[in-house]
Design an enzyme around this catalytic site. Structure first.
Site, PDB file in Angstrom:
ATOM      1  N   HIS A   1       0.861  -1.175   0.000  1.00 51.62           N
ATOM      2  CA  HIS A   1       0.000   0.000   0.000  1.00 51.62           C
ATOM      3  C   HIS A   1       0.902   1.231   0.000  1.00 51.62           C
ATOM      4  O   HIS A   1       2.133   1.101   0.123  1.00 51.62           O
ATOM      5  CB  HIS A   1      -0.935   0.011   1.208  1.00 51.62           C
ATOM      6  CG  HIS A   1      -0.258  -0.247   2.513  1.00 51.62           C
ATOM      7  ND1 HIS A   1       0.703   0.581   3.031  1.00 51.62           N
ATOM      8  CD2 HIS A   1      -0.383  -1.267   3.386  1.00 51.62           C
ATOM      9  CE1 HIS A   1       1.115   0.085   4.175  1.00 51.62           C
ATOM     10  NE2 HIS A   1       0.506  -1.044   4.411  1.00 51.62           N
TER      11      HIS A   1
HETATM   12  P1  TYD Z   1      -1.849  -2.854   7.862  1.00 55.52           P
HETATM   13  O1  TYD Z   1      -1.058  -1.605   7.932  1.00 55.52           O
HETATM   14  O2  TYD Z   1      -3.024  -2.896   6.931  1.00 55.52           O
HETATM   15  O3  TYD Z   1      -0.896  -4.064   7.600  1.00 55.52           O
HETATM   16  P2  TYD Z   1      -0.428  -4.626   6.165  1.00 55.52           P
HETATM   17  O4  TYD Z   1      -0.440  -3.486   5.239  1.00 55.52           O
HETATM   18  O5  TYD Z   1       0.911  -5.204   6.393  1.00 55.52           O
HETATM   19  O6  TYD Z   1      -1.439  -5.647   5.807  1.00 55.52           O
HETATM   20  O7  TYD Z   1      -2.364  -3.177   9.332  1.00 55.52           O
HETATM   21  C1  TYD Z   1      -3.033  -4.380   9.654  1.00 55.52           C
HETATM   22  C2  TYD Z   1      -4.134  -4.090  10.666  1.00 55.52           C
HETATM   23  O8  TYD Z   1      -3.582  -3.503  11.831  1.00 55.52           O
HETATM   24  C3  TYD Z   1      -5.165  -3.115  10.135  1.00 55.52           C
HETATM   25  O9  TYD Z   1      -6.446  -3.638  10.454  1.00 55.52           O
HETATM   26  C4  TYD Z   1      -4.960  -1.846  10.897  1.00 55.52           C
HETATM   27  C5  TYD Z   1      -4.230  -2.278  12.137  1.00 55.52           C
HETATM   28  N1  TYD Z   1      -3.217  -1.283  12.564  1.00 55.52           N
HETATM   29  C6  TYD Z   1      -3.481  -0.466  13.636  1.00 55.52           C
HETATM   30  O10 TYD Z   1      -4.558  -0.519  14.253  1.00 55.52           O
HETATM   31  N2  TYD Z   1      -2.519   0.431  14.025  1.00 55.52           N
HETATM   32  C7  TYD Z   1      -1.336   0.534  13.365  1.00 55.52           C
HETATM   33  O11 TYD Z   1      -0.472   1.356  13.750  1.00 55.52           O
HETATM   34  C8  TYD Z   1      -1.098  -0.307  12.223  1.00 55.52           C
HETATM   35  C9  TYD Z   1       0.187  -0.208  11.441  1.00 55.52           C
HETATM   36  C10 TYD Z   1      -2.062  -1.204  11.858  1.00 55.52           C
END
Ligand code: TYD
Length: 136
Positions: free
Chosen positions: A50
């Site tokens: 992303h």
């Molecule tokens: P995400 O950043 O979407 O991970 P990836 O891109 O590696 O799949 O994060 C995964 C989940 O964690 C998403 O539901 C949001 C949550 N999250 C938080 O609540 N706080 C944070 O600081 C981060 C990075 C993610």
């Protein structure tokens, strides 16, 4: 558009064990608002994939190794992180994935913003059109 880059962190080599650090506004070019980490990644998994509209990140391989793959909408660049005294600065508006995690690797990530789901761009075509708008 700012460039992503590796930043070498201070390191205090010591027979008792080494020490490195970074702190707000020194070593890294933004104020830290949030810290998170990625761990226990099963072999072959990919995290991220992303871009962020406004937030900046700094990524450190505290343990083990992994690759940060960046795409600016035109070309892809891969950076391997495998030392805890190097970090990788990722400005906003770059598509980024983290992959090729070694067993027991630990990715520490600090961000310039508190968590905000609306800051994510999760669709690559949308990312490319936002990049193009930004360049105009
Ligand atoms: P995400 O950043 O979407 O991970 P990836 O891109 O590696 O799949 O994060 C995964 C989940 O964690 C998403 O539901 C949001 C949550 N999250 C938080 O609540 N706080 C944070 O600081 C981060 C990075 C993610």
């Amino acid at each position: 558009m700012e460039k992503a880059r590796i930043i070498e962190l201070p390191k205090f080599l010591d027979p008792r064990g080494n020490l490195s650090f970074f702190e707000n506004s020194n070593q890294i070019p933004f104020d830290i608002k949030r810290t998170y980490w990625i761990y226990d990644v099963p072999g072959g998994e990919i995290r991220g994939s992303h871009a962020f509209k406004k937030s900046y990140e700094f990524i450190v391989a505290l343990s083990g190794s992994f690759d940060v793959v960046l795409n600016d909408g035109e070309k892809e660049m891969k950076y391997s992180l495998n030392r805890s005294y190097y970090g990788f600065y990722v400005p906003k508006l770059l598509w980024r994935s983290i992959e090729n995690f070694s067993t027991n690797s630990l990715a520490l990530i600090v961000s310039s913003m508190s968590f905000d789901a609306s800051d994510y761009i999760r669709d690559f075509d949308e990312f490319k059109s936002i990049r193009n708008e930004f360049k105009k």
